[in-house]
Design a protein around this motif. Structure first.
Motif, PDB file in Angstrom:
ATOM      1  N   CYS A 181      44.034  52.602  41.572  1.00  0.00           N
ATOM      2  CA  CYS A 181      43.228  51.431  41.892  1.00  0.00           C
ATOM      3  C   CYS A 181      42.314  51.676  43.098  1.00  0.00           C
ATOM      4  CB  CYS A 181      44.211  50.288  42.147  1.00  0.00           C
ATOM      5  SG  CYS A 181      43.492  48.715  42.558  1.00  0.00           S
ATOM      6  N   GLY A 409      41.724  45.336  44.716  1.00  0.00           N
ATOM      7  CA  GLY A 409      42.159  44.650  43.510  1.00  0.00           C
ATOM      8  C   GLY A 409      43.384  43.785  43.693  1.00  0.00           C
ATOM      9  N   GLN A 410      44.443  44.386  44.208  1.00  0.00           N
ATOM     10  CA  GLN A 410      45.720  43.686  44.265  1.00  0.00           C
ATOM     11  C   GLN A 410      45.849  42.899  45.567  1.00  0.00           C
ATOM     12  OE1 GLN A 410      49.038  46.139  42.287  1.00  0.00           O
ATOM     13  NE2 GLN A 410      47.673  47.713  43.072  1.00  0.00           N
ATOM     14  N   ARG A 736      39.552  43.930  32.831  1.00  0.00           N
ATOM     15  CA  ARG A 736      40.209  42.633  32.998  1.00  0.00           C
ATOM     16  C   ARG A 736      39.393  41.446  32.549  1.00  0.00           C
ATOM     17  NH1 ARG A 736      41.117  46.484  36.289  1.00  0.00           N
ATOM     18  NH2 ARG A 736      43.197  46.592  37.168  1.00  0.00           N
ATOM     19  N   HIS A 742      46.666  41.793  35.016  1.00  0.00           N
ATOM     20  CA  HIS A 742      47.132  43.113  34.568  1.00  0.00           C
ATOM     21  C   HIS A 742      47.870  43.084  33.241  1.00  0.00           C
ATOM     22  CE1 HIS A 742      46.909  44.580  38.974  1.00  0.00           C
ATOM     23  NE2 HIS A 742      45.743  44.565  38.378  1.00  0.00           N
TER      24      HIS A 742
END
Ligand code: MGD
Ligand code: MGD
Ligand code: SF4
Ligand code: MO
Length: 844
Positions: A181, A409-410, A736, A742
């Motif tokens: 990522c 992203g996370q 996505r 996810h």
């Protein structure tokens, strides 16, 4: 491809629907009825969204021990009350019908890879089994055990996991999903700035004149920030958005211009901008003279696919750079003319010129935004370089509204994976295992004897290497948490085998911490049911370096336990009888939060988190530890550059962006890194003297010596690992869509989100569909050199790939697209390219 004002207003309406505003619109913010209603008082808790790297603050309402509603937190400066639809339904992710509430054990390894075979067990039995297997492997051969973590682990949890693995087990076989990522962004920052620090902040969105998305689908993936972008644009007619992308997405809908480019040629587009600036003498000459150094790197680095690549001469040379002059750099760029780049990329000369002129205009504040299109790229690190390069050459850096902004992203890709260092080559706070001074410093903070960490001076397996070793039967023990690798890894065919095939993964003893049954739990020998989101306290660090705490709001469902409790219960058993300097090893490492007599934490979730935080904070506040302070001073590590505040400051302020500087007893957040002064409101006088360069005015005063200046490294265009051929004529891009997170394990358990997007579809261009003779809703067979799978075609146009490209999301376990996706990786960051697999398509 110009977009009319009418289109834009329409697109903005879509954006508004995606992200409902809080603040003045707070009354309209939808509330989700997550749990059951009943008598009793409603309580409100401060938290952070469980999903994307926007890191929206939320307020969690509870009643009768259940989460009943979630709304945007107006006091969290990252989102100021704004949320997207996933945020509003957060409460419901806790209460899916099949939530795991009891430990599970598999007695018959023959049932692996199926939905059955797991039986309920007691915590004692499950913990004993996992500890015994881990200890056995550890004593036999440390290279055969591993931990796979995540950018979704809260900060203290990632920190403690790294401490157990690195100091407790003396193993570097620990890596997070963030490898898939953010790794390319990290290596980019390290190479350019010698430190991993996203420089801008969300206030840049309110100040930019031009937004450029470089293959980032913000409308679906960073909805809150996207609505901030469109809001600024709606209020300011002159503000522009250029969407540079390989396919039209919802993000393109609001752009003034969409530059469709051939996959991978973004490298050339950025170089074209750099070349244009130099050829036309439109770069920022003062900035270049005062602040930059120039370098060349290894070229023609081939394709990292085969196992031997990293260890080959070529593989070992990819990180090398040599100094060069500005003129030498300029000479190498000269090939990237408008004409050549247009030919290569498919973007017209006119559109390229327009883009170049944006960077050439000294008065425009420009914000470049990127995520996985750039990072999941066979030259992902290079593309990060090329983006930094054009912002540095044009002096568009470190000023409000002008920044190369790497979107994370996370929720805690930055906060946990990067900041506490859960990578196979890292230690907390930007330190790396291979550096002797860094090991000494870490030993000081962890109260270890000098030299203790020398056993881990060689990095362990990076993610792809780890799973390849596992599929070859070379890993005996794997523990994974906060991820679902059996669905999210690329080239699953290699790892999991064809139907009925038995790879080494079936022989590995696997422990999984989970909240729901997943494809990964189908491979587990033991499943630990864990506390989810606000069932314990934790912290996430978002894309603008903001650390925010989410408070514990409810008790875990059933017999689920906090990941940290599970970690320590295993650590205690594995380390039994081990000593460090004559002292019990477990006590030495974890005694500060554990009560041996109770065999439990020595405090509640808040107290334990605070204690772990305060230890972690020592890394960036060396003065808290005499031994660390001495090493920091002697080795000039400048650890205080990432200073963090005491735990309770984060609670009081609903999050703070690091570095957080202590000035006259006040803890002041930093908005813009690498910039001088004009920071937090009212603190203009403070400047950035904490970086040790007091008195230097203007620009990047952090870099006082030539070798500390940011580097502009020449990185050429080199082709993608795969390109369409007669046999595999289509590009297959994956990614996505708004409603799902996810692998869908959480969002698919929320009825409203599941209903809104019930299946994973293959977006296809209408011309291609006609040529293949397929209609909307038809099943097709997708085949790549790696594997094959079936998926239903959609011509609805939510994602509009150009002819020759198809797109699918990866949220659906029943549509396992990663069986087909390649696992070529960027040779520098080892991040895989999920965006450019080549496939053939036929009607199923
Ligand atoms: N709804 C939702 N939001 C999420 C997530 C989620 O699962 N669901 N996950 C979060 C996470 S962890 C991440 S990493 C982010 C990802 O966020 P994004 O990266 O924005 O989303 P993706 O769908 O992965 O990537 C799609 C983009 O890849 C670009 N692309 C394809 N090939 C190339 C290329 O060669 N070069 C360039 N420059 N671009 C290319 C396309 O143009 C397209 O815009 O989303 C975060 N937000
Ligand atoms: N085809 C394709 N594949 C991709 C990508 C792509 O663009 N295309 N992108 C890649 C990227 S950028 C990323 S970040 C990865 C993400 O891939 P993963 O991280 O593997 O996928 P997630 O679905 O986020 O898995 C997180 C899991 O944690 C569980 N969980 C929730 N709360 C907790 C908790 O408190 N504790 C524990 N232990 N578990 C919890 C959830 O149920 C979920 O199953 O996917 C990668 N895979
Ligand atoms: S998913 Fe992202 S944008 Fe949506 S509420 Fe959560 S953090 Fe905010
Ligand atoms: Mo990600």
């Amino acid at each position: 491809m110009d977009v009319t004002r009418r289109d834009f207003v329409k697109a903005s309406a879509i954006a508004a629907a995606m992200a409902a505003a809080g603040g003045s619109l707070a009354a309209c913010a939808s509330k989700s009825d997550a749990g059951q209603q009943g008598a009793g008082d409603t309580q409100t808790h401060t938290a952070v969204c469980r999903f994307c790297g926007c890191g929206c603050g939320v307020l969690v309402e509870t009643k009768d021990g259940k989460v009943t509603a979630v709304t945007g937190d107006p006091d969290n400066q990252s989102n100021r009350g704004l949320n997207c639809v996933k945020g509003y339904y957060l409460g419901k992710i806790l209460y899916g019908k099949d939530r795991l509430t009891t430990p599970l054990i598999r007695d018959d390894a023959g049932t692996k890879g199926t939905e059955s075979g797991l039986r309920e067990a007691s915590w004692e039995e499950a913990l004993e089994l996992v500890s015994t297997k881990l200890r056995e492997t550890w004593k036999k051969d440390k290279s055969r055990l591993a931990f796979w973590g995540s950018g979704q682990q809260p900060i203290t949890e990632g920190y403690l996991t790294a401490k157990f693995w690195k100091a407790g087990l003396l193993s570097n076989n620990i890596d997070p999903n963030a490898r898939m990522c953010m790794a390319s962004a990290v290596v980019g920052f390290m190479n350019v700035f010698q430190t991993d620090e996203p420089a801008g902040c969300y206030e840049d969105f309110d100040n930019a004149d031009v937004f450029i998305t470089w293959g980032a689908n913000m409308a679906e993936a960073h909805p809150m920030l996207y609505s901030r972008l469109t809001a600024h644009k709606l209020q300011n007619e002159s503000v522009r958005h250029i969407d540079i992308t390989t396919m039209k997405t919802r993000t393109s809908a609001s752009a003034d211009k969409v530059l469709l480019f051939r996959p991978g040629t973004d490298l050339a587009i950025a170089n074209c901008v750099a070349n244009y600036l130099i050829q036309n003498k439109k770069y920022d000459a003062d900035f270049v003279r005062d602040h930059l150094q120039f370098k060349m790197g290894t070229e023609n680095i081939g394709n990292a696919y085969e196992d031997g690549y990293d260890k080959s001469d070529l593989g070992k040379s990819v990180d090398k750079t040599t100094a060069c002059t500005f003129e030498e750099y300029a000479a190498r760029l000269a090939d990237y003319t408008l004409e050549y780049t247009s030919e290569l990329s498919g973007v017209s000369v006119e559109d390229l010129t327009d883009l170049c002129e944006v960077f050439a205009d000294p008065d425009l504040r420009v914000m470049s935004l990127w995520t996985m299109g750039v990072n999941q790229h066979n030259r992902g690190t290079w593309m990060n370089h090329n983006l930094h390069n054009i912002h540095l050459l044009s002096g568009k850096y470190g000023k409000p509204g002008s920044t190369a902004f790497s979107l994370t992203g996370q929720p805690s890709a930055c906060g946990t994976a990067r900041e506490v260092g859960t990578f196979c080559h890292r230690l907390p706070a930007d330190l790396v295992v291979a550096n002797e001074a860094h090991r000494r410093y870490t030993e000081a903070v962890w109260n270890l004897p000098e030299g203790y960490l020398d056993e881990i001076k060689t990095p362990g397996y990076h993610t792809i290497k780890l799973f390849r070793e596992m599929s070859k039967g070379n890993i005996d023990f794997l523990w994974s948490a906060h991820n679902n690798w059996a669905q999210s890894l690329p080239n699953l065919t290699r790892f999991l085998g064809e139907d009925g095939e038995h790879t080494g993964i079936f022989d590995t003893f696997i422990a999984v911490n989970e909240v729901y049954p997943t494809l990964t739990t189908q491979y587990a020998d033991v499943v630990f049911p864990v506390a989810m989101w606000v069932e314990r306290e934790g912290q996430f660090g978002n894309a603008e370096r903001r650390t925010s705490v989410f408070e514990k709001a409810v008790e875990p469902v059933g017999d689920a336990k906090w990941d940290v409790w599970v970690l320590l219960e295993v650590a205690r058993r594995v380390l039994e009888g081990e000593t460090i300097d004559g002292e019990d090893a477990f006590t030495r490492l974890f005694g500060f939060i554990w009560d041996a007599e109770k065999d439990d934490f020595n405090g509640d979730s808040r107290e334990v988190n605070r204690a772990i935080w305060e230890e972690y904070r020592t890394f960036s506040n060396p003065d808290l530890n005499e031994r660390a302070a001495a090493i920091n001073a002697e080795k000039k590590l400048k650890m205080e550059a990432k200073q963090l505040a005491p735990y309770d400051e984060y609670l009081a302020h609903h999050g703070l962006t690091w570095p957080v500087r202590e000035v006259d007893g006040q803890w002041l957040p930093t908005k813009w890194r690498f910039s001088d002064g004009k920071q937090a409101d009212g603190y203009d006088e403070v400047g950035i003297e904490m970086y040790g360069d007091k008195g230097l005015a203007g620009g990047m005063s952090w870099y006082k010596s030539a070798d500390h200046k940011p580097s502009v490294v020449f990185r050429p265009y080199e082709p993608p690992a795969q390109e369409p051929s007669a046999e595999f004529p289509f590009w297959f891009c994956t990614g996505r869509l708004l409603e799902h997170w996810h692998t869908g394990t959480m969002t698919r358990r929320v009825e409203e989100l599941d209903r809104a997007l019930p299946e994973a579809l293959l977006s296809m261009n209408a011309d291609d569909a006609a040529a293949l003779g397929v209609n909307d809703g038809d099943m097709v067979q997708l085949t790549s050199p790696h594997g094959t799978m079936q998926i239903k075609v959609s011509l609805a146009g939510r994602v509009e790939p150009p002819s020759g490209m198809v797109f699918a999301p990866f949220f659906a376990a029943e549509t396992l697209i990663n069986r087909v996706v390649q696992d070529y990786y960027c040779p520098l960051s080892k991040e895989t390219d999920y965006k450019k697999t080549c496939v053939s398509i036929k009607k199923a």
